[in-house]
Design a protein around this motif. Structure first.
Motif, PDB file in Angstrom:
ATOM      1  N   ASP A  46       0.734  -1.176  -0.034  1.00  0.00           N
ATOM      2  CA  ASP A  46       0.063   0.008  -0.227  1.00  0.00           C
ATOM      3  C   ASP A  46       0.821   1.146   0.055  1.00  0.00           C
ATOM      4  OD1 ASP A  46      -1.774   1.820   0.157  1.00  0.00           O
ATOM      5  OD2 ASP A  46      -2.768   1.080   2.036  1.00  0.00           O
ATOM      6  N   PHE A  47       1.553   1.607  -0.949  1.00  0.00           N
ATOM      7  CA  PHE A  47       2.385   2.558  -1.331  1.00  0.00           C
ATOM      8  C   PHE A  47       1.703   4.070  -0.920  1.00  0.00           C
ATOM      9  CE2 PHE A  47       0.866   1.396  -5.501  1.00  0.00           C
ATOM     10  CZ  PHE A  47       0.195   2.687  -5.952  1.00  0.00           C
ATOM     11  N   GLY A  48       0.204   4.101  -1.146  1.00  0.00           N
ATOM     12  CA  GLY A  48      -0.462   4.986  -0.863  1.00  0.00           C
ATOM     13  C   GLY A  48      -0.664   5.574   0.786  1.00  0.00           C
ATOM     14  N   ALA A  50       2.109   4.600   2.562  1.00  0.00           N
ATOM     15  CA  ALA A  50       3.557   4.367   3.068  1.00  0.00           C
ATOM     16  C   ALA A  50       4.045   5.973   3.105  1.00  0.00           C
ATOM     17  CB  ALA A  50       4.184   3.604   2.211  1.00  0.00           C
ATOM     18  N   SER A  51       5.109   5.980   4.277  1.00  0.00           N
ATOM     19  CA  SER A  51       5.423   7.487   4.278  1.00  0.00           C
ATOM     20  C   SER A  51       6.891   7.578   3.173  1.00  0.00           C
ATOM     21  CB  SER A  51       6.287   7.375   5.798  1.00  0.00           C
ATOM     22  OG  SER A  51       7.049   6.331   5.860  1.00  0.00           O
ATOM     23  N   ALA A  52       7.413   6.636   2.666  1.00  0.00           N
ATOM     24  CA  ALA A  52       7.952   6.094   1.505  1.00  0.00           C
ATOM     25  C   ALA A  52       7.775   5.577   0.511  1.00  0.00           C
ATOM     26  CB  ALA A  52       9.635   6.048   2.207  1.00  0.00           C
ATOM     27  N   PHE A  53       7.942   6.096  -0.718  1.00  0.00           N
ATOM     28  CA  PHE A  53       7.599   5.234  -2.003  1.00  0.00           C
ATOM     29  C   PHE A  53       8.174   5.694  -3.153  1.00  0.00           C
ATOM     30  CE2 PHE A  53       4.345   8.323  -0.832  1.00  0.00           C
ATOM     31  CZ  PHE A  53       4.186   8.948  -2.039  1.00  0.00           C
ATOM     32  N   ARG A  54       8.257   4.784  -4.373  1.00  0.00           N
ATOM     33  CA  ARG A  54       9.022   5.291  -5.677  1.00  0.00           C
ATOM     34  C   ARG A  54       7.782   5.532  -6.517  1.00  0.00           C
ATOM     35  NH1 ARG A  54      14.376   4.103  -6.800  1.00  0.00           N
ATOM     36  NH2 ARG A  54      13.817   3.284  -8.698  1.00  0.00           N
ATOM     37  N   VAL A  55       8.154   6.721  -7.237  1.00  0.00           N
ATOM     38  CA  VAL A  55       7.274   7.274  -8.254  1.00  0.00           C
ATOM     39  C   VAL A  55       7.897   7.611  -9.507  1.00  0.00           C
ATOM     40  CG1 VAL A  55       5.472   8.874  -8.829  1.00  0.00           C
ATOM     41  CG2 VAL A  55       5.777   8.279  -6.515  1.00  0.00           C
ATOM     42  N   GLY A  56       7.597   6.834 -10.660  1.00  0.00           N
ATOM     43  CA  GLY A  56       8.307   7.222 -12.103  1.00  0.00           C
ATOM     44  C   GLY A  56       7.773   8.391 -12.538  1.00  0.00           C
TER      45      GLY A  56
END
Length: 400
Positions: A46-48, A50-56
């Motif tokens: 659940d990247f939505g 999360a406090s840290a995630f990767r976005v292209g």
């Protein structure tokens, strides 16, 4: 009336992302009487939330605003908004997706549009608008062999695009590079509609999930939006990230002029994830950690158990393993990590755990219970008691 029945999906329109997720949760169900229906799968990480995630982010040369500098400015602001929410923006090569988009109208899928209205179209050749007559009528040149050939091309493109998405959690791009007046579209419908579909025409072909998010207004008052997309079934994380973006944007509820309503938690879409606490060779960087990462596992948090466990270095190895035994008295806390992995992978992970270890419920320092590694009490007989080290890493360091 379907456009392309094999590609069509139902879109949800809402003023806020939370409402859209609530509708999705109510509507997501398998319909045995619909040949195109399929059971929903868990959305995974659940990247939505999360406090840290990767976005292209597409390469600069692949961002096309068709001469609209205002749209370019607003997209840059949206990317900055994503960063403020913890997103690590990484540049990706969107070209495989853009190449796939061309298949929608420059390939045999337009013949499916003809199939949807064939009887009406053939009986009333002058009824459709000229642009529709040109596109749909031109589809008759495609053969069945062409459809197979382009299907093979799509399979190859999807393999490329899926590999691209595997490097990030989601992708951010404009929903449309610019906006046109009705008069402009009527004067040049095919070219300008192709421009409007520059960022979206590949989405259904590739079976991806996406949500469009308001991203402010141009100086002339016209709206601009961005799209977040990811692999299929990841609508939940996408909508939660969209909700965060809306809350930090200087925006109102669409064009209503009203303030956004207070944040609320909608009925959530199924995640399909299982959390497990590890305390030994499965910790980050240790020999068995690959049994988690190879199954799509992600580190959630470093935690400590409740102070009610005896910790033992078990005989045998390599790999060397510890065992946690819950006791009524004389126990201590143990350093642990909580990992999350897809439920479909959990069974094979558990099946590989040798005796005397197993998976049971472990109590954490904060009183919460989580599935984690436990050990049969009989294993403590003759094993080295290492409770005083407080964790496996500290014990290993003492032996170095």
């Amino acid at each position: 009336v379907p456009a392309c029945r094999s590609l069509d999906t139902i879109s949800v329109f809402a003023l806020v992302a939370e409402d859209a997720e609530a509708v999705m949760r109510a509507a997501t169900a398998y319909d045995a009487e619909d040949a195109f229906s399929r059971p929903a799968q868990g959305h995974g990480f659940d990247f939505g939330a999360a406090s840290a995630f990767r976005v292209g982010i597409p390469k600069a040369e692949q961002l096309n605003f068709f001469g609209n500098a205002e749209a370019g400015r607003l997209f840059a602001e949206a990317a900055a908004r994503i960063r403020s929410l913890g997103g690590e923006c990484v540049e990706i090569d969107l070209q495989p997706c853009l190449d796939t988009a061309k298949l929608l109208y420059d390939g045999p899928w337009v013949a499916e549009r003809y199939a949807a209205i064939r009887d009406f179209f053939d009986a009333n050749p002058d009824a459709p608008l000229p642009v529709i007559r040109e596109i749909v009528g031109g589809s008759k040149r495609w053969s069945a062999a062409d459809a197979y050939e382009y299907g093979y091309r799509l399979k190859a493109r999807k393999r490329q695009c899926d590999a691209l998405l595997a490097t990030v959690d989601c992708v951010l791009m404009p929903t449309a590079g610019t906006i046109y007046t009705i008069a402009e579209l009527e004067a040049d419908p095919i070219r300008l509609n192709a421009n409007l579909g520059y960022y979206t025409n590949f989405m259904n072909l590739l079976d991806y999930a996406a949500t469009a998010v308001p991203a402010g207004f141009q100086n002339d008052g016209l709206p601009f939006g961005v799209t977040l997309f990811a692999q299929r079934d990841q609508d939940g994380p996408l909508l939660r990230l969209a909700a965060k973006m809306q809350r930090v944007a200087p925006d109102r509820a669409g064009a209503t002029g009203q303030a956004l309503p207070e944040p609320w938690v909608p009925p959530r879409l199924p995640g399909g994830q299982v959390r497990v606490a590890v305390c030994g060779a499965h910790l980050s960087g240790l020999p068995l950690n690959g049994q988690l990462t190879s199954r799509g596992g992600r580190l959630v948090a470093a935690v400590r158990s409740a102070p009610e466990y005896r910790f033992y270095a078990l005989p045998g190895g390599p790999p060397f393993r510890p065992g946690m035994v819950r006791v009524a008295e004389g126990g201590g806390p143990v350093d642990m990590e909580i990992w999350e992995l897809p439920a479909r992978e959990f069974g094979s992970f558990v099946a590989g755990i040798p005796a005397p270890l197993g998976i049971g419920m472990v109590r954490l320092m904060d009183g919460a219970w989580v599935q984690g590694f436990v050990c049969e009490a009989i294993a403590a007989v003759g094993a080295e008691d290492i409770t005083h080290f407080g964790g496996w890493r500290a014990y290993l360091a003492s032996r170095a």
